[in-house]
Design a protein around this motif. Structure first.
Motif, PDB file in Angstrom:
ATOM      1  N   LEU A 207     106.725 122.382 -27.750  1.00  0.00           N
ATOM      2  CA  LEU A 207     105.759 121.649 -26.933  1.00  0.00           C
ATOM      3  C   LEU A 207     104.338 122.140 -27.195  1.00  0.00           C
ATOM      4  O   LEU A 207     103.378 121.354 -27.207  1.00  0.00           O
ATOM      5  N   TYR A 208     104.202 123.429 -27.435  1.00  0.00           N
ATOM      6  CA  TYR A 208     102.903 124.033 -27.754  1.00  0.00           C
ATOM      7  C   TYR A 208     102.348 123.458 -29.060  1.00  0.00           C
ATOM      8  O   TYR A 208     101.160 123.128 -29.167  1.00  0.00           O
ATOM      9  N   ARG A 209     103.217 123.324 -30.050  1.00  0.00           N
ATOM     10  CA  ARG A 209     102.786 122.728 -31.317  1.00  0.00           C
ATOM     11  C   ARG A 209     102.412 121.262 -31.132  1.00  0.00           C
ATOM     12  O   ARG A 209     101.423 120.788 -31.697  1.00  0.00           O
ATOM     13  N   TYR A 210     103.200 120.553 -30.348  1.00  0.00           N
ATOM     14  CA  TYR A 210     102.900 119.147 -30.064  1.00  0.00           C
ATOM     15  C   TYR A 210     101.540 119.014 -29.394  1.00  0.00           C
ATOM     16  O   TYR A 210     100.753 118.111 -29.705  1.00  0.00           O
ATOM     17  N   ASP A 211     101.233 119.930 -28.491  1.00  0.00           N
ATOM     18  CA  ASP A 211      99.983 119.877 -27.731  1.00  0.00           C
ATOM     19  C   ASP A 211      98.766 120.181 -28.602  1.00  0.00           C
ATOM     20  O   ASP A 211      97.660 119.749 -28.288  1.00  0.00           O
ATOM     21  N   GLY A 212      98.963 120.937 -29.663  1.00  0.00           N
ATOM     22  CA  GLY A 212      97.840 121.282 -30.531  1.00  0.00           C
ATOM     23  C   GLY A 212      97.445 122.736 -30.482  1.00  0.00           C
ATOM     24  O   GLY A 212      96.365 123.117 -30.941  1.00  0.00           O
ATOM     25  N   LYS A 213      98.300 123.584 -29.898  1.00  0.00           N
ATOM     26  CA  LYS A 213      98.090 125.031 -29.892  1.00  0.00           C
ATOM     27  C   LYS A 213      96.778 125.432 -29.232  1.00  0.00           C
ATOM     28  O   LYS A 213      95.906 126.056 -29.847  1.00  0.00           O
ATOM     29  N   GLN A 214      96.625 125.099 -27.967  1.00  0.00           N
ATOM     30  CA  GLN A 214      95.449 125.517 -27.205  1.00  0.00           C
ATOM     31  C   GLN A 214      95.757 126.848 -26.519  1.00  0.00           C
ATOM     32  O   GLN A 214      96.246 126.900 -25.391  1.00  0.00           O
ATOM     33  N   ALA A 215      95.514 127.943 -27.206  1.00  0.00           N
ATOM     34  CA  ALA A 215      95.884 129.267 -26.713  1.00  0.00           C
ATOM     35  C   ALA A 215      95.102 129.637 -25.457  1.00  0.00           C
ATOM     36  O   ALA A 215      93.975 129.194 -25.249  1.00  0.00           O
TER      37      ALA A 215
END
Length: 207
Positions: free
Chosen positions: A134-142
């Motif tokens: 899901l993090y990768r799908y979101d675009g990796k907003q750390a």
């Protein structure tokens, strides 16, 4: 697919002029009725047709999510986006219900194979794997805060998933299992269909 019900109506994004039709698309499942803890999340996900029931009357809330199910749901969020990429996985046939979703997710860097040329579509997804995808799908907003420190098993998150789990917890997408200070992340526990429906609803409405 990404419409959100608000106090004032329904909110959604349009890319161009459109004709809008409002429809009651609610589903009824005997195994996730109004008394079920995930009732609202299941209703949210199925009314938007991100999830289907496992039959006309059942959702199977405790059934474990698989890798194939997860990428299929995410592709539905993108209106089943087309892909021109070739199938990179030798163990993924060209005509399954999840083939296009696997190819799309791989093309967009959302998933990797479990080994060279293999995807393992039927493998059950763990909570930390789910957060990572899901993090990768979101675009990796750390996020910079350490949201895992408050959990007794926060340090048991696998190294590959630490940043993603931290993001998911900090944004309220993943909560601990249990109550109070004893609640655990249980990163290596498998995620059920009802749990992912809940995380998905939080992601779309709160994340």
């Amino acid at each position: 697919k990404k419409s959100i019900t608000t106090d004032d109506g329904v909110a959604f994004f349009l890319n161009s002029s459109s004709v809008i039709k409002l429809k009651d698309n609610s589903k009824i499942f005997i195994d996730t009725d109004a008394n079920h803890w995930a009732f609202n999340a299941v209703a949210f996900a199925t009314s938007r047709e991100l999830f289907n029931g496992t039959s006309a009357t059942a959702f199977s809330p405790n059934e474990e999510m698989t890798r194939a199910m997860l990428v299929t749901v995410l592709r539905r969020m993108e209106d089943e986006a087309e892909t021109a990429a070739e199938n990179a996985f030798a163990n993924i046939p060209d005509d399954t219900w999840y083939t296009d979703a696997v190819i799309w997710a791989s093309e967009n860097g959302i998933v990797n194979g479990v080994a060279e040329g293999h995807f393992d579509p039927d493998a059950n997804i763990t909570r930390e794997q789910l957060a990572t995808i899901l993090y990768r799908y979101d675009g990796k907003q750390a996020v910079t805060e350490d949201a895992l420190a408050g959990f007794p098993d926060g340090k048991s998150v696998s190294p590959f998933a630490v940043e993603a789990m931290n993001w998911a917890v900090a944004n309220g997408l993943i909560h601990g299992i249990g109550n109070g200070s004893s609640a655990t992340l249980s990163p290596k526990a498998t995620a059920s269909r009802s749990q992912f429906a809940t995380i998905l609803m939080r992601y779309m409405t709160e994340g």
